[in-house]
Structure formats: C-alpha cells, structure tokens
Design an enzyme around this catalytic site. Sequence first.
Site, mmCIF file in Angstrom:
data_model
loop_
_atom_site.group_PDB
_atom_site.id
_atom_site.type_symbol
_atom_site.label_atom_id
_atom_site.label_comp_id
_atom_site.label_asym_id
_atom_site.label_seq_id
_atom_site.Cartn_x
_atom_site.Cartn_y
_atom_site.Cartn_z
ATOM 1 N N VAL A 9 0.868 -1.172 0.000
ATOM 2 C CA VAL A 9 0.000 0.000 0.000
ATOM 3 C C VAL A 9 0.906 1.224 0.000
ATOM 4 O O VAL A 9 2.060 1.156 0.423
ATOM 5 C CB VAL A 9 -0.969 0.027 1.207
ATOM 6 C CG1 VAL A 9 -2.011 -1.068 1.094
ATOM 7 C CG2 VAL A 9 -0.227 -0.065 2.516
ATOM 8 N N SER A 10 0.372 2.344 -0.460
ATOM 9 C CA SER A 10 1.187 3.544 -0.606
ATOM 10 C C SER A 10 1.367 4.321 0.690
ATOM 11 O O SER A 10 2.413 4.925 0.915
ATOM 12 C CB SER A 10 0.582 4.469 -1.654
ATOM 13 O OG SER A 10 0.548 3.823 -2.900
ATOM 14 N N THR A 11 0.351 4.327 1.547
ATOM 15 C CA THR A 11 0.430 5.128 2.773
ATOM 16 C C THR A 11 -0.017 4.327 3.981
ATOM 17 O O THR A 11 -0.712 3.309 3.855
ATOM 18 C CB THR A 11 -0.471 6.382 2.677
ATOM 19 O OG1 THR A 11 -1.834 5.964 2.629
ATOM 20 C CG2 THR A 11 -0.147 7.219 1.441
ATOM 21 N N GLN A 14 -3.719 3.381 4.500
ATOM 22 C CA GLN A 14 -4.310 2.267 3.780
ATOM 23 C C GLN A 14 -4.002 0.958 4.514
ATOM 24 O O GLN A 14 -3.050 0.880 5.283
ATOM 25 C CB GLN A 14 -3.759 2.218 2.356
ATOM 26 C CG GLN A 14 -4.085 3.460 1.548
ATOM 27 C CD GLN A 14 -3.327 3.513 0.237
ATOM 28 O OE1 GLN A 14 -2.149 3.200 0.189
ATOM 29 N NE2 GLN A 14 -4.011 3.909 -0.824
#
Length: 187
Positions: A9-11, A14
């Site tokens: 996940v990017s952040t 999430q």
Amino acid sequence: MSKIGYARVSTADQSLDIQIQKLTDAGCTKIFSDTATGSNTKRNGFIELNKYLRAGDTLVITRIDRIARSVLDLQNLVISLRENDIQLSALEQSITTDTASGKAFLDMLAVFAEFELNIRRERQIEGINAAKAAGKYKGRKPLSNKIKEEIDSLYLKHYSISAIARELKVSRNSVYKTLRAQQPTKL
C-alpha cells in the site's frame, strides 16, 4: 514450488489486510509487504522478497500496480524473475508469465497502469497550478531575517553548511541559498 506473496500500500492510512487475505486464499506460504509508494525502489519488503525467492517459485500479487509503477519496471522485474526460473501471477487480472498470452496481457496492463499514473500526475499539476492562481498555494514560507542573520553569523564563524543546517533546523539547500544571496562571492 512455493507460492510467495507480495502486498503493498502507498500510505499508512491504507490497509494491507485485503491483499494479504487474497494472497493467503491463493495458497501463498509466505507473504512480504510494504507501506511505501510504488516508485520507491528501496522497499524493505520487496528487497527481502527478492532475497527469498528461489527457482521454481511463483510470485503472487493481487494487481500488477502493487509491484511495479511503469512498463520498464515491470519488464525488468519479469526478465529478472524469468532468468531465475520464477513465475509471476496477478490474481485480480488473472494473468501469469508462464504463457505467451499471459506475458502479452501483462505488458498491456502495465502500459495502462503507467498511463493512469501519468494522468494522475497531470491532474495533480493542474490542481496545484489552479491553487497557485487562486492564491491558495504559495509554497514554503521564506526564512525570517533573524534566521538569515544567524546563518551568516555561523558561516563567518567557519561552521560547516551541515552544522549550520542542523543548528538552525533548516535544510542545507536553504543555507546555501541564503549564503549565495548575502555573500555571492564567498561561495
């Protein structure tokens, strides 16, 4: 032949839970994960994954954008995996690198994923430009005159650029810019 999963996940906002559940349901015996942008090539989980994979393994991901952000990244990964006799499988796109049609479909999906990323970037730039035009986006606040004077003073006392930046809690780039503006001949 083991199925090894990778989730990203990017952040931190999430959750990896859904991806990990899908990878577990697909029969992955080990799952590596990261919370980082796809463009970050120094992802710890991805590095550990590459160390762990062995010939005959299948790398399983939920979607190709979880492992690569551009066609070039994906192609390099697929080449590297192929050279080590490792297959790649994406669950949501139902593709695998063990067939010619699967490889072709994988390349097409990578093109669309990169296109989507570029469109998103363009929209972001448009939004920033609109915010600037409306006066809402002004960038970083300039350094105060007091900080500029302290930079000059510490520099005259032969402090290093890094030491000045640490002392005043500003970036080295800000120190350089300030010194260039105040003492252009000394730098």
